[in-house]
Structures are given as structure tokens and as C-alpha cells.
Design a protein around this motif. Structure first.
Motif, PDB file in Angstrom:
ATOM      1  N   GLY A   1       0.798  -1.220   0.000  1.00 25.74           N
ATOM      2  CA  GLY A   1       0.000   0.000   0.000  1.00 25.74           C
ATOM      3  C   GLY A   1       0.827   1.265   0.000  1.00 25.74           C
ATOM      4  O   GLY A   1       0.316   2.358   0.267  1.00 25.74           O
TER       5      GLY A   1
ATOM      6  N   ASP B   1      -6.343   3.954  -1.044  1.00 29.57           N
ATOM      7  CA  ASP B   1      -7.021   2.727  -0.635  1.00 29.57           C
ATOM      8  C   ASP B   1      -7.848   2.182  -1.798  1.00 29.57           C
ATOM      9  O   ASP B   1      -8.390   2.943  -2.608  1.00 29.57           O
ATOM     10  CB  ASP B   1      -7.950   3.001   0.549  1.00 29.57           C
ATOM     11  CG  ASP B   1      -7.182   3.371   1.809  1.00 29.57           C
ATOM     12  OD1 ASP B   1      -6.008   3.000   1.903  1.00 29.57           O
ATOM     13  OD2 ASP B   1      -7.770   4.034   2.687  1.00 29.57           O
TER      14      ASP B   1
ATOM     15  N   LYS C   1      -7.828  -5.332  -0.026  1.00 32.29           N
ATOM     16  CA  LYS C   1      -7.211  -4.179   0.622  1.00 32.29           C
ATOM     17  C   LYS C   1      -5.733  -4.441   0.874  1.00 32.29           C
ATOM     18  O   LYS C   1      -5.304  -5.585   1.047  1.00 32.29           O
ATOM     19  CB  LYS C   1      -7.919  -3.878   1.945  1.00 32.29           C
ATOM     20  CG  LYS C   1      -9.378  -3.493   1.790  1.00 32.29           C
ATOM     21  CD  LYS C   1     -10.042  -3.260   3.145  1.00 32.29           C
ATOM     22  CE  LYS C   1     -11.515  -2.905   2.976  1.00 32.29           C
ATOM     23  NZ  LYS C   1     -12.200  -2.737   4.292  1.00 32.29           N
ATOM     24  N   SER C   2      -4.956  -3.372   0.915  1.00 27.50           N
ATOM     25  CA  SER C   2      -3.523  -3.497   1.132  1.00 27.50           C
ATOM     26  C   SER C   2      -3.225  -3.708   2.613  1.00 27.50           C
ATOM     27  O   SER C   2      -4.079  -3.517   3.488  1.00 27.50           O
ATOM     28  CB  SER C   2      -2.806  -2.240   0.653  1.00 27.50           C
ATOM     29  OG  SER C   2      -3.146  -1.130   1.484  1.00 27.50           O
TER      30      SER C   2
ATOM     31  N   THR D   1      -3.882  -0.553   4.619  1.00 28.26           N
ATOM     32  CA  THR D   1      -5.285  -0.293   4.913  1.00 28.26           C
ATOM     33  C   THR D   1      -5.802  -1.218   6.013  1.00 28.26           C
ATOM     34  O   THR D   1      -6.484  -0.777   6.934  1.00 28.26           O
ATOM     35  CB  THR D   1      -6.137  -0.473   3.646  1.00 28.26           C
ATOM     36  OG1 THR D   1      -5.643   0.403   2.625  1.00 28.26           O
ATOM     37  CG2 THR D   1      -7.588  -0.155   3.911  1.00 28.26           C
TER      38      THR D   1
END
Length: 322
Positions: free
Chosen positions: A210, A221, A227-228, A231
Motif C-alpha cells: 500500500g 485505498d 485491501k492493502s 489499509t
């Protein structure tokens, strides 16, 4: 935090916010059975500042420090004071693919300095003082890697709080009056599969983390889907972001092909770190776990509470609990 880190905390806290150093050792111990062993531990940790002074005077600029954490099972053996409200053993987090295991530990010593010889000598004198009242569960020596990067090549600890927000994020306040000035501590060892990680493109690595690899710039995001790591490790409740203080360090041995990151997080509320681990291992939404875990395997997990320095200094004078 050596004196009154915030108006909310009028007592002396341990130096959980000590500056990031070039060397550190993370020492996890078990206390032997019996009242004599507990008494020896009480004596040793109540005099921890004396060992810091005895070793650290050789080079005051090296910023030698040691933070002491006490586990839930050891707490009633060392003090009759009420345990911190959230203190309990590390709860294993079992996800669809990966698990954050729970491993034993009664005491944590987070030893930091800008000279490895001071860290070594402090640990030697500490273990001499503890003697056969303890056994070593885990001993990990960490080091600063380039410009504060982990062995995966990314800058670590970027999201740490700064300024006055450090105390608000790390130190227990009036919500647990008996333990004001203390901090919850979670530690985990992660072993990296560097060959597999390095087989990814830089863009693939950045999407997982991210952030940009070269300059650490935060990526947006994901609107939907996976999601990373950045995040999933950010905890926001009712529009309020809850920070923790990380002092992670790389460790490893090229000769044995062992490469890892020692995670250590200090927090005012234990639930914040627990929620972060739930997001990572179970996923948010469930099933969409942190893809960093496909390349980084958690091998330990312990919870401790680092009480105030005032608490530690008076510990040996307290009546030992039955």
C-alpha cells in the motif's frame, strides 16, 4: 517517557517511546515455579534502572534503554495490584489460510541502544541478576536496515504517532486508574520467504503493502476488493483513527537463510492491535486477508503489559502475593 508525558498521565512511565535505535534485543522469558523465583524476578525488575545506568554510562549518547513487560499469568505472582483491564494471553487468530499463533511468555525485555555491545552487556547483567529464576523462551537480536526499512525493502513504522499524540496512543489513562501510565505490548516474529517475495514485480509488492517502495508515498485505498496491508492495519472506529506505536526491527541470518521482522506494538488499548490482527489474518471482509501473509509467516505471539516506571520501582517493596 521519563517525566509527565502528558497532562493526563502525572506519573513516570517507562520509555516506550524511546527513539528508534540501530540495535535491539527482544527477550521473552518464563518464570520458574515457586515463590522464591517470583521474589527474585521482583527484585531484578524493580532495579532495572540500576542496570541501565551501570551499562549505559559508557556512552550516554547511545541511548540505552529497557522496557519491561509482564504477562497475564505472571502478573498475580509478582504483585497483589489489580491486573490491567485488558491483559490476557495472546489469542490465536485463525484465518482462512494463515494463523497468528499464541506462544508462552511471562516477561518481555525490550532492550534498545545505538551500540550492540551495550545491548549485549545489559542483557548479560540482566540474566545474571535473574539467575535460575527464569528460562529463555525467545531471544531475537534486531538491527536497523538501511533507511529504516524491513527486509522486504519497504520503510517500516511510517504510521507511528508523533508529538503529543504518542502518549494518547500508547499510555493507559483514567479509564484504568490502577494502571495509569502503562502500555499494552504485543510481540510477534514473522519469517519472510524472500525468494518468493523478490520474484514479484515492484508494482505487485507496492499493491500488497500500500506504499511506493522507493519514496514511501502512500497509495490510495482500494475502492473495492482486496485491501492493502497499510489499509488493513489502519483501525478506524466511528470516524476516529486509533494509532499504535511500532518499534519493529529486522532480524536474520543469511547463513541459515532466515530472514524476518520482529513486530512490537505499544498501545493504550489492547483491542486496537487485536482488531488489526483480525483484519490481517481473517480479512476485511472475512476471507480477504492480508496478502503480505502469503510471504511472511507469524511464528510467535505474546501479550504483555508494560507498567509505569513508578510501579516497577516499588515492586520489590510490596508484600508478595500468596
Amino acid at each position: 517517557m521519563s517525566s509527565s508525558p502528558s497532562r493526563r498521565v502525572p506519573i513516570e512511565s517507562q520509555k516506550v517511546d524511546a527513539p528508534l535505535t540501530s540495535s535491539a534485543t527482544f527477550l521473552v522469558l518464563r518464570i520458574a515455579e515457586g515463590a522464591d523465583a517470583a521474589a527474585s524476578v521482583r527484585d531484578a525488575i524493580s532495579g532495572i534502572d540500576d542496570i541501565v545506568k551501570n551499562v549505559g554510562f559508557r556512552d550516554l549518547d547511545a541511548m540505552l534503554s529497557c522496557t519491561v513487560g509482564i504477562g497475564s499469568a505472571a502478573w498475580p505472582r509478582l504483585t497483589a495490584r489489580r491486573a490491567p483491564a485488558e491483559l490476557h494471553p495472546f489469542a490465536a487468530v485463525v484465518g482462512p489460510v494463515h494463523t497468528a499463533p499464541s506462544t508462552p511468555g511471562d516477561l518481555l525485555f525490550h532492550i534498545r541502544a545505538n551500540r550492540q555491545d551495550l545491548v549485549f552487556e545489559f542483557e548479560r547483567q540482566l540474566l545474571d541478576a535473574l539467575g535460575d529464576s527464569v528460562t529463555v523462551v525467545d531471544e531475537t537480536a534486531g538491527f536497523r536496515y538501511f533507511d529504516v526499512r524491513d527486509l522486504l525493502g519497504f520503510v517500516d513504522g511510517t504510521a507511528n504517532p508523533v508529538g503529543n499524540s504518542v502518549a494518547d496512543s500508547t499510555l493507559v489513562g483514567a479509564e484504568d486508574g490502577d494502571n495509569v501510565g502503562g502500555s499494552y505490548v504485543v510481540v510477534q516474529k514473522y519469517l519472510h520467504e524472500l525468494d518468493r517475495w523478490q520474484s514479484l514485480t515492484t508494482e505487485q509488492q507496492e499493491a500488497i503493502i500500500g506504499r511506493k517502495k522507493a519514496d514511501n508515498v502512500e497509495l490510495d485505498d482500494a475502492v473495492a476488493g482486496q485491501k492493502s496491508h497499510k489499509t488493513l492495519a489502519t483501525i478506524v472506529v466511528d470516524g476516529v483513527e486509533h494509532d499504535i506505536l511500532r518499534d519493529n526491527m529486522p532480524f536474520g541470518s543469511p547463513g541459515s537463510s532466515s530472514f524476518g521482522t520482529y513486530f512490537i506494538g505499544y498501545s493504550r488499548y489492547l483491542w486496537v492491535i487485536e482488531k488489526m490482527l483480525e483484519n490481517m489474518f481473517i480479512g476485511d471482509p472475512p476471507g480477504a486477508y492480508d496478502r503480505l501473509l502469503d510471504f511472511s509467516n507469524a511464528t510467535t505471539g505474546c501479550v504483555f503489559f508494560a507498567p509505569s516506571a513508578d510501579f516497577l520501582g516499588r515492586l520489590a517493596d510490596e508484600q508478595l502475593p500468596a
